[in-house]
Design an enzyme around this catalytic site. Structure first.
Site, mmCIF file in Angstrom:
data_model
loop_
_atom_site.group_PDB
_atom_site.id
_atom_site.type_symbol
_atom_site.label_atom_id
_atom_site.label_comp_id
_atom_site.label_asym_id
_atom_site.label_seq_id
_atom_site.Cartn_x
_atom_site.Cartn_y
_atom_site.Cartn_z
ATOM 1 N N CYS A 32 37.828 33.502 32.204
ATOM 2 C CA CYS A 32 37.216 32.540 33.118
ATOM 3 C C CYS A 32 37.124 31.130 32.548
ATOM 4 C CB CYS A 32 35.845 33.039 33.568
ATOM 5 S SG CYS A 32 34.629 33.269 32.251
ATOM 6 N N HIS A 50 29.698 34.248 33.197
ATOM 7 C CA HIS A 50 30.899 33.902 33.946
ATOM 8 C C HIS A 50 30.824 32.419 34.295
ATOM 9 C CE1 HIS A 50 34.285 34.235 36.582
ATOM 10 N NE2 HIS A 50 33.598 34.150 37.702
ATOM 11 N N SER A 68 38.539 35.946 37.692
ATOM 12 C CA SER A 68 37.582 36.985 37.331
ATOM 13 C C SER A 68 38.263 38.340 37.472
ATOM 14 C CB SER A 68 36.351 36.921 38.252
ATOM 15 O OG SER A 68 35.493 38.027 38.035
#
Length: 203
Positions: free
Chosen positions: A72, A108, A127
């Site tokens: 990410c 994330h 992702s």
């Protein structure tokens, strides 16, 4: 396995001046997704988020050149680089998440972007789950974009605990401004949406 053929290099999209903004973002996302997600847990690139925007663009060019799977953070580096000269976006803000599944916590990050003509928000990224990456620029506010991510996390059996917002990235490829990845740390408790939208207004 040396006898396996090398996978094709992703091809960076090009646009004409009249290409609609939504199509541009969709094609940029397709380009980012074409690198595929790196499931090894170890990055193939040396990255430092405290070395400034010049390092982000340098690393993004290396990612494009090597065409290896990414995670990410690398996807956000790519997104920042690819959107640096898009006048159709007036805000590009790093949006980070902390989620919980059972007793484990996960982090994330995506790049939140705002359409200059409509003021609507979307995101670019990568992702393991597609619902936690690209969002079309259809959200009326930054808080509604975050809310959609919260619902997407629910689909993945995660609870979204906190969000972090950084300062907007300056446009262009040659800025020497330092990057602030995390300026607002917001727990998803009472009135979090008002605080997120106030922050986006300040931006």
């Amino acid at each position: 396995t040396p006898d396996l053929p090398r996978r094709p290099y992703p091809k960076e999209p090009t646009f004409s001046s009249n290409t609609p903004m939504r199509r541009r973002l969709a094609e940029l996302q397709a380009f980012i997704s074409s690198f595929e997600y790196n499931h090894t847990g170890k990055s193939y690139f040396k990255m430092s988020r405290d070395r400034g925007l010049k390092h982000v663009h340098f690393t993004a060019r290396e990612i494009i050149r090597e065409a290896l799977p990414i995670q990410c953070v690398e996807a956000v580096f790519l997104a920042v680089h690819l959107t640096a000269e898009l006048d159709c976006l007036d805000l590009r803000v790093p949006l980070s998440f902390k989620s919980k599944c059972g007793e484990a916590h996960y982090r994330h990050i995506v790049l939140a972007v705002r359409d200059a003509s409509t003021g609507k928000w979307g995101s670019l990224g990568i992702s393991r789950r597609k619902v936690l990456a690209f969002k079309e620029p259809s959200f009326e506010s930054l808080s509604t974009l975050v809310l959609d991510f919260q619902l997407s996390y629910k689909q993945c059996d995660h609870d979204l605990v906190k969000v972090y917002l950084g300062l907007p990235f300056p446009s262009g490829l040659h800025s020497v401004d330092p990057i602030k990845w995390r300026v607002l740390k917001q727990e998803l408790s009472e009135e979090w949406a008002k605080k997120v939208d106030k922050y986006s207004k300040d931006c």
